[in-house]
Design a protein around this motif. Structure first.
Motif, PDB file in Angstrom:
ATOM      1  N   UNK A  31    -130.392 -20.324 -21.512  1.00 18.19           N
ATOM      2  CA  UNK A  31    -129.645 -19.083 -21.764  1.00 18.19           C
ATOM      3  C   UNK A  31    -128.429 -19.416 -22.616  1.00 18.19           C
ATOM      4  N   UNK A  32    -128.351 -18.809 -23.799  1.00 15.97           N
ATOM      5  CA  UNK A  32    -127.233 -19.055 -24.701  1.00 15.97           C
ATOM      6  C   UNK A  32    -126.165 -17.968 -24.634  1.00 15.97           C
ATOM      7  N   UNK A  33    -126.403 -16.936 -23.820  1.00 16.09           N
ATOM      8  CA  UNK A  33    -125.413 -15.872 -23.688  1.00 16.09           C
ATOM      9  C   UNK A  33    -124.356 -16.256 -22.658  1.00 16.09           C
ATOM     10  N   UNK A  34    -124.807 -16.773 -21.521  1.00 19.12           N
ATOM     11  CA  UNK A  34    -123.901 -17.322 -20.515  1.00 19.12           C
ATOM     12  C   UNK A  34    -124.660 -18.350 -19.698  1.00 19.12           C
ATOM     13  N   UNK A  35    -123.980 -19.175 -18.922  1.00 18.25           N
ATOM     14  CA  UNK A  35    -124.641 -20.264 -18.193  1.00 18.25           C
ATOM     15  C   UNK A  35    -125.343 -19.767 -16.921  1.00 18.25           C
ATOM     16  N   UNK A  36    -126.393 -18.974 -17.102  1.00 15.45           N
ATOM     17  CA  UNK A  36    -127.043 -18.354 -15.938  1.00 15.45           C
ATOM     18  C   UNK A  36    -127.661 -19.376 -14.998  1.00 15.45           C
ATOM     19  N   UNK A  37    -128.163 -20.496 -15.521  1.00 14.45           N
ATOM     20  CA  UNK A  37    -128.728 -21.501 -14.628  1.00 14.45           C
ATOM     21  C   UNK A  37    -127.651 -22.098 -13.716  1.00 14.45           C
ATOM     22  N   UNK A  38    -126.467 -22.339 -14.256  1.00 11.85           N
ATOM     23  CA  UNK A  38    -125.365 -22.845 -13.427  1.00 11.85           C
ATOM     24  C   UNK A  38    -124.881 -21.776 -12.453  1.00 11.85           C
ATOM     25  N   UNK A  39    -124.864 -20.527 -12.893  1.00 13.49           N
ATOM     26  CA  UNK A  39    -124.457 -19.431 -12.001  1.00 13.49           C
ATOM     27  C   UNK A  39    -125.406 -19.322 -10.816  1.00 13.49           C
ATOM     28  N   UNK A  40    -126.706 -19.498 -11.064  1.00 15.70           N
ATOM     29  CA  UNK A  40    -127.693 -19.474  -9.979  1.00 15.70           C
ATOM     30  C   UNK A  40    -127.386 -20.595  -8.980  1.00 15.70           C
ATOM     31  N   UNK A  41    -127.129 -21.791  -9.475  1.00 19.48           N
ATOM     32  CA  UNK A  41    -126.802 -22.923  -8.596  1.00 19.48           C
ATOM     33  C   UNK A  41    -125.534 -22.650  -7.794  1.00 19.48           C
ATOM     34  N   UNK A  42    -124.534 -22.056  -8.433  1.00 23.67           N
ATOM     35  CA  UNK A  42    -123.283 -21.745  -7.736  1.00 23.67           C
ATOM     36  C   UNK A  42    -123.501 -20.707  -6.641  1.00 23.67           C
TER      37      UNK A  42
END
Length: 99
Positions: A31-42
């Motif tokens: 995802x280049x719009x926002x860090x959705x993979x990191x947000x999921x982990x958080x």
């Protein structure tokens, strides 16, 4: 990336751990719009595992099933990976909603 996590991210984070229902999180690993993979982990780190399901599609951008970019935004992934992730994502959403 349009939105980056910063040092104040904890202050601005939505406190989803206060929601007691089941939660399905879906993100693209590119995802280049926002860090959705990191947000999921958080979000996962703040929620009980038994009622939180997370799916991150590797190499997929912000627009799962869609374009890699628009006239103004780069969304990430490849067209092939974005398209390939769409059907399994929809199947998972439908199954989740039918629980």
């Amino acid at each position: 990336m349009c939105i980056k996590l910063d040092e104040n991210s904890e202050e601005s984070r939505i406190k989803i751990e206060h929601f007691s229902g089941e939660l399905l999180l879906i993100a693209g690993g590119d995802d280049q719009l926002w860090p959705s993979d990191q947000m999921v982990k958080d979000i996962q780190a703040h929620r009980p595992a038994e009622n939180t399901e997370a799916i991150v599609y590797p190499g997929v951008g912000h627009s799962i099933g869609g374009a890699v970019q628009t006239d103004q935004l780069i969304l990430g992934g490849t067209e092939a990976l974005n398209r390939a992730a769409y059907e399994p994502m929809m199947e998972r959403i439908i199954a989740f909603c039918q629980k």
